[in-house]
Write an enzyme that holds these catalytic residues in place. Structure first.
Site, PDB file in Angstrom:
ATOM      1  N   CYS A 153       6.609  -7.926  -1.478  1.00 30.35           N
ATOM      2  CA  CYS A 153       6.398  -9.101  -2.003  1.00 30.35           C
ATOM      3  C   CYS A 153       6.137 -10.256  -0.772  1.00 30.35           C
ATOM      4  O   CYS A 153       5.715 -11.185  -1.109  1.00 30.35           O
ATOM      5  CB  CYS A 153       7.576  -9.508  -2.666  1.00 30.35           C
ATOM      6  SG  CYS A 153       9.086  -9.129  -1.784  1.00 30.35           S
ATOM      7  N   GLU A 197      13.775 -13.163  -8.649  1.00 25.81           N
ATOM      8  CA  GLU A 197      13.203 -12.673  -7.478  1.00 25.81           C
ATOM      9  C   GLU A 197      11.764 -12.593  -7.649  1.00 25.81           C
ATOM     10  O   GLU A 197      11.455 -11.161  -7.896  1.00 25.81           O
ATOM     11  CB  GLU A 197      13.900 -11.669  -6.619  1.00 25.81           C
ATOM     12  CG  GLU A 197      15.470 -12.133  -6.178  1.00 25.81           C
ATOM     13  CD  GLU A 197      15.396 -13.074  -5.101  1.00 25.81           C
ATOM     14  OE1 GLU A 197      14.311 -13.070  -4.123  1.00 25.81           O
ATOM     15  OE2 GLU A 197      16.185 -13.834  -4.692  1.00 25.81           O
TER      16      GLU A 197
HETATM   17  P1  NAD Z   1       7.138  -6.102 -13.205  1.00 20.91           P
HETATM   18  O1  NAD Z   1       7.374  -7.479 -13.254  1.00 20.91           O
HETATM   19  O2  NAD Z   1       5.897  -5.537 -13.831  1.00 20.91           O
HETATM   20  O3  NAD Z   1       8.291  -5.402 -13.168  1.00 20.91           O
HETATM   21  C1  NAD Z   1       9.792  -5.451 -13.013  1.00 20.91           C
HETATM   22  C2  NAD Z   1      10.707  -4.846 -13.783  1.00 20.91           C
HETATM   23  O4  NAD Z   1      10.708  -5.234 -15.141  1.00 20.91           O
HETATM   24  C3  NAD Z   1      10.620  -3.282 -14.122  1.00 20.91           C
HETATM   25  O5  NAD Z   1      11.875  -2.830 -14.011  1.00 20.91           O
HETATM   26  C4  NAD Z   1       9.836  -3.283 -15.587  1.00 20.91           C
HETATM   27  O6  NAD Z   1      10.353  -2.022 -16.220  1.00 20.91           O
HETATM   28  C5  NAD Z   1      10.527  -4.524 -16.272  1.00 20.91           C
HETATM   29  N1  NAD Z   1       9.632  -4.845 -17.263  1.00 20.91           N
HETATM   30  C6  NAD Z   1       8.141  -4.794 -17.228  1.00 20.91           C
HETATM   31  N2  NAD Z   1       7.809  -5.530 -18.291  1.00 20.91           N
HETATM   32  C7  NAD Z   1       8.621  -6.141 -18.985  1.00 20.91           C
HETATM   33  C8  NAD Z   1       8.854  -6.743 -20.158  1.00 20.91           C
HETATM   34  N3  NAD Z   1       7.756  -7.223 -20.999  1.00 20.91           N
HETATM   35  N4  NAD Z   1      10.148  -7.129 -20.483  1.00 20.91           N
HETATM   36  C9  NAD Z   1      11.148  -6.745 -19.954  1.00 20.91           C
HETATM   37  N5  NAD Z   1      10.959  -6.207 -18.788  1.00 20.91           N
HETATM   38  C10 NAD Z   1       9.937  -5.594 -18.071  1.00 20.91           C
HETATM   39  O7  NAD Z   1       7.028  -5.961 -11.384  1.00 20.91           O
HETATM   40  P2  NAD Z   1       6.477  -4.854 -10.834  1.00 20.91           P
HETATM   41  O8  NAD Z   1       5.080  -4.524 -10.764  1.00 20.91           O
HETATM   42  O9  NAD Z   1       7.587  -3.567 -10.729  1.00 20.91           O
HETATM   43  O10 NAD Z   1       6.821  -5.288  -9.170  1.00 20.91           O
HETATM   44  C11 NAD Z   1       5.867  -5.995  -8.554  1.00 20.91           C
HETATM   45  C12 NAD Z   1       6.069  -7.592  -8.504  1.00 20.91           C
HETATM   46  O11 NAD Z   1       7.432  -7.765  -8.038  1.00 20.91           O
HETATM   47  C13 NAD Z   1       5.142  -8.308  -7.534  1.00 20.91           C
HETATM   48  O12 NAD Z   1       4.826  -9.408  -8.251  1.00 20.91           O
HETATM   49  C14 NAD Z   1       6.218  -8.592  -6.345  1.00 20.91           C
HETATM   50  O13 NAD Z   1       5.879  -9.624  -5.391  1.00 20.91           O
HETATM   51  C15 NAD Z   1       7.457  -8.830  -7.081  1.00 20.91           C
HETATM   52  N6  NAD Z   1       8.499  -8.436  -6.084  1.00 20.91           N
HETATM   53  C16 NAD Z   1       9.202  -9.505  -5.648  1.00 20.91           C
HETATM   54  C17 NAD Z   1      10.279  -9.559  -4.648  1.00 20.91           C
HETATM   55  C18 NAD Z   1      11.300 -10.419  -4.390  1.00 20.91           C
HETATM   56  O14 NAD Z   1      12.200  -9.935  -3.625  1.00 20.91           O
HETATM   57  N7  NAD Z   1      11.096 -11.741  -4.548  1.00 20.91           N
HETATM   58  C19 NAD Z   1      10.398  -7.918  -4.409  1.00 20.91           C
HETATM   59  C20 NAD Z   1       9.517  -6.860  -4.843  1.00 20.91           C
HETATM   60  C21 NAD Z   1       8.616  -7.091  -5.772  1.00 20.91           C
END
Ligand code: NAD
Length: 459
Positions: free
Chosen positions: A247, A213
């Site tokens: 998002c 997602e």
């Molecule tokens: P992110 O990708 O930075 O982090 C998401 C999760 O991944 C966190 O729990 C984080 O600890 C983990 N993570 C971070 N780096 C990692 C790595 N190198 N390896 C493994 N895990 C890792 O996203 P964010 O900043 O928390 O959220 C914002 C993003 O999420 C935006 O792009 C937004 O559009 C998207 N989003 C999508 C939806 C949807 O339903 N499609 C909903 C909400 C947010």
């Protein structure tokens, strides 16, 4: 604090617990869903307080966007679970007679849920509802950027559910990567497209299926044939909800030229009506999650082109609701998802220009169209690709639990909510049952002389 060395043990114990069969019983699934709902009701003020500390969200917004939707999803799941878990009988070809064929949903096993910070409660719990409903065990890794909410999630789950069944493991990237080393039966990731790629790569090592997602730039097209005041209100609400950190927030506007100045006036008016002359003092307007994202967004703001807002207060991570105009489609703000309260506006003369603008970019999570013209609606539906489409509103499609929610291409793969969540966490097993009471022997060797009979009888 959990030692990362414990992760393989926690995973193994869940795997063993899953094999005990307990989680597969319908009564067990229903009871756990009821318990989850009850805990959320009891802890509502704690959850809202944590969301307020982490994101400056007011209770009303937290209730609507993070708590109510979960309660509704649980109710909907409990009410329909009996129907969803039933095997579906399908037809069998004549040569298989006598036989029965059926499709049996079966839990996948142990699920990993990794969630982001922007709706940190609902995006961790909503997939869990589907995982429980489908009869799985689960490990949840909430976002480290919302530590108060992460703590509340851990408290609710770890104090009231058996670790061997559902467990919250708090932490950041390192914990996430340790978890990704295990051989999960499904990984459900919500976050950015760049981390989504890392997750998918890790999953590929075990051939684990993934739901991703992700985010993206969701365009909002505004045709001239609309109710300007309502359109402006709906755009402003969807864009500045959670300070633009949603998002499916409209990322940028594509406005039909003749309506542009009127729409801009409507947007200015709606911002003032919703958040007052000084949105900084509004209890209903949030803050940017942290300094890193504040700086990232500030750097995207082209000072000469601000037509509404543009106030920055670094010590508060505050950016006022901001609208920008006359920028190049190639400017930095049009490269990645904005994910903050800045709304660029572009205009078009013919809808085909708007469609071409969208189709030159990665497939968005959502596309919005404000238009009462059915022909324009049809053109957008048929000529663009996106996870979802909202017509004459923004963000609201998320709340329709009978609509699967997910992205396409760069904005993700797979979907959830309601029945779609149950499907995501189930394997639909094909089963063929044959009987002994009749056998033609036509398929068995020796084949000599049988071909003509096969052709005559079976085609
Ligand atoms: P992110 O990708 O930075 O982090 C998401 C999760 O991944 C966190 O729990 C984080 O600890 C983990 N993570 C971070 N780096 C990692 C790595 N190198 N390896 C493994 N895990 C890792 O996203 P964010 O900043 O928390 O959220 C914002 C993003 O999420 C935006 O792009 C937004 O559009 C998207 N989003 C999508 C939806 C949807 O339903 N499609 C909903 C909400 C947010």
């Amino acid at each position: 604090m959990l030692k990362t060395g414990n992760i393989p043990t926690i995973f193994k114990k869940q795997d063993q617990y899953f094999l005990s069969g307990n989680t597969q019983k319908i009564e067990f699934r229903q009871q756990k869903l009821k318990q989850l709902k009850q805990l959320i009701i009891e802890k509502e003020s704690e959850i809202a307080e944590a969301l307020n500390k982490d994101l400056g969200k007011c209770h009303f917004e937290s209730y609507l966007s993070e708590i109510r939707i979960i309660k509704k999803d649980i109710d909907n799941t409990i009410n329909n679970l009996k129907k969803w878990i039933k095997p579906r009988y399908v037809s069998t070809p004549i040569e298989q007679f006598p036989a029965t064929a059926l499709i049996q949903p079966q839990p996948k096993g142990v699920i990993l849920i990794i969630s982001p910070w922007n709706y940190p409660f609902s995006l961790a719990i909503m997939p869990l509802i589907g995982a429980i409903a489908a009869g799985n065990c689960a490990i949840i890794k909430p976002s480290e950027l919302t530590p108060n909410t992460s703590k509340v999630i851990a408290k609710i789950i770890n104090n009231y559910f058996d670790d061997n069944y559902i467990k919250v493991i708090e932490g950041g990237k390192d914990i996430s990567q340790k978890l990704l080393k295990e051989n999960f039966d499904h990984i459900f990731f919500t976050g950015s497209s760049s981390i989504g790629k890392i997750v998918m790569e890790a999953a590929a090592k075990h051939l684990t299926p993934v739901t991703l997602e992700l985010g993206g730039k969701s365009p909002c097209i505004v045709d001239k044939n609309i109710n300007v005041k309502e359109t402006a209100k709906r755009i402003v609400w969807g864009k500045f909800l959670n300070a633009g950190q949603s998002c499916i927030a409209p990322d940028y506007l594509l406005v039909n030229q003749p309506i542009k100045s009127q729409l801009l006036e409507g947007i200015k008016e709606a911002i003032k009506t919703f958040y007052g002359e000084e949105p900084f003092h509004s209890p209903d307007y949030g803050r940017i999650i942290n300094e890193y994202h504040f700086k990232r967004l500030s750097a995207l703001l082209p000072q000469d082109n601000i037509i509404v807002g543009g106030q920055l207060i670094p010590q508060e991570n505050y950016i006022s609701p901001t609208v920008i105009d006359h920028i190049s489609p190639n400017s930095p703000i049009m490269e990645d998802e904005i994910f903050g309260p800045i709304l660029p506006i572009f205009d078009y003369s013919e809808i085909e220009e708007a469609i071409a603008f969208i189709n030159q970019r990665p497939k968005p999570l959502a596309i919005y169209l404000f238009s009462n013209d059915k022909k324009q609606q049809k053109k957008i539906l048929e000529n663009t690709r996106s996870g979802s489409v909202g017509i004459n509103d923004t963000v609201m499609q998320y709340g329709v639990l009978s609509l699967p929610f997910g992205g396409v291409g760069n904005s993700g793969m797979g979907a959830y909510h309601g029945k779609a969540s149950f499907d995501t966490f189930s394997h639909y097993k094909s089963v063929l049952k044959r009987s002994f009471w009749f056998e033609t022997n036509l398929r068995f060797p020796p084949y000599q002389g049988k071909l003509k009979w096969v052709k005559r009888l079976l085609g």
